[in-house]
Write a protein that holds these residues in place. Structure first.
Motif, PDB file in Angstrom:
ATOM      1  N   UNK A 136      24.754   7.930 -27.300  1.00 11.76           N
ATOM      2  CA  UNK A 136      24.622   8.854 -26.175  1.00 11.76           C
ATOM      3  C   UNK A 136      25.367   8.312 -24.959  1.00 11.76           C
ATOM      4  N   UNK A 137      25.345   6.991 -24.782  1.00 16.99           N
ATOM      5  CA  UNK A 137      26.023   6.372 -23.647  1.00 16.99           C
ATOM      6  C   UNK A 137      27.519   6.169 -23.904  1.00 16.99           C
ATOM      7  N   UNK A 138      27.951   6.294 -25.161  1.00 16.04           N
ATOM      8  CA  UNK A 138      29.356   6.094 -25.526  1.00 16.04           C
ATOM      9  C   UNK A 138      29.791   7.218 -26.468  1.00 16.04           C
ATOM     10  N   UNK A 139      29.899   8.447 -25.947  1.00 14.51           N
ATOM     11  CA  UNK A 139      30.201   9.592 -26.816  1.00 14.51           C
ATOM     12  C   UNK A 139      31.594   9.551 -27.439  1.00 14.51           C
ATOM     13  N   UNK A 140      32.492   8.732 -26.920  1.00 10.48           N
ATOM     14  CA  UNK A 140      33.832   8.622 -27.483  1.00 10.48           C
ATOM     15  C   UNK A 140      33.944   7.603 -28.596  1.00 10.48           C
ATOM     16  N   UNK A 141      32.836   6.963 -28.964  1.00  9.13           N
ATOM     17  CA  UNK A 141      32.855   5.941 -30.004  1.00  9.13           C
ATOM     18  C   UNK A 141      32.956   6.530 -31.400  1.00  9.13           C
TER      19      UNK A 141
END
Length: 167
Positions: A136-141
């Motif tokens: 959720x904190x790193x949606x581009x992962x």
């Protein structure tokens, strides 16, 4: 001048970190990518050694000749291990070169421990960010399924996995 060769240090949590330390002069520290080891930097180390640099490479915890740990396999601990190695070797004005996961390790190390004259420069080559997993904190992962696929491929045929990684 440092004695050519290799050795290990024990980190605060008891993990043995293997390293190579060759030559004298301004230090260049090489940080390998996942799932490689310090051996993958030998050609570059020999080149810079011939140019008068002190060259150092380590096997990150869980890799190569370092302890195969089930904990600490994340950027904060990787950076802390490098900080312990740099202190042990009394590195000053070092150039840190990192590829892939090693680049993320360099970025975290410089951000957390780079003050005080130990770091002169950082070189990031195809570096991964400190977190690659999609959250959720790193949606581009990357989705967890990508990492699950890596684990499955290694368990099924490790040698083939190493052949496929560069492709």
């Amino acid at each position: 001048m440092t004695k050519p060769g290799s050795s290990t240090i024990a980190t605060k949590d008891g993990t043995e970190i293997f390293y190579k330390d060759w030559g004298a002069g301004q230090p260049i520290v090489f940080h390998h990518g996942w799932p490689l080891s310090s051996d993958d930097w030998d050609a570059q180390m020999l080149f810079f050694l011939s140019k008068g640099y002190r060259v150092i490479a380590h096997d990150r915890r869980g890799h190569g000749r370092s302890t195969q740990t089930d904990t600490g396999n994340e950027m904060d601990t990787y950076a802390a291990d490098v900080a312990e190695l740099a202190a042990h070797l009394d590195l000053k004005n070092a150039i840190h070169v990192g590829h892939s996961t090693g680049g993320g390790e360099v970025a975290r190390y410089v951000a957390k421990y780079g003050a005080g004259g130990r770091v002169a420069k950082a070189v990031l080559i195809g570096a991964v960010p400190p977190i690659m997993l999609k959250t959720a904190a790193n949606p581009g992962g990357l989705p967890i399924e990508v990492f699950d696929g890596f684990r499955s491929a290694q368990a099924a045929n490790r040698a083939q996995f190493f052949r496929d990684v560069p492709a």
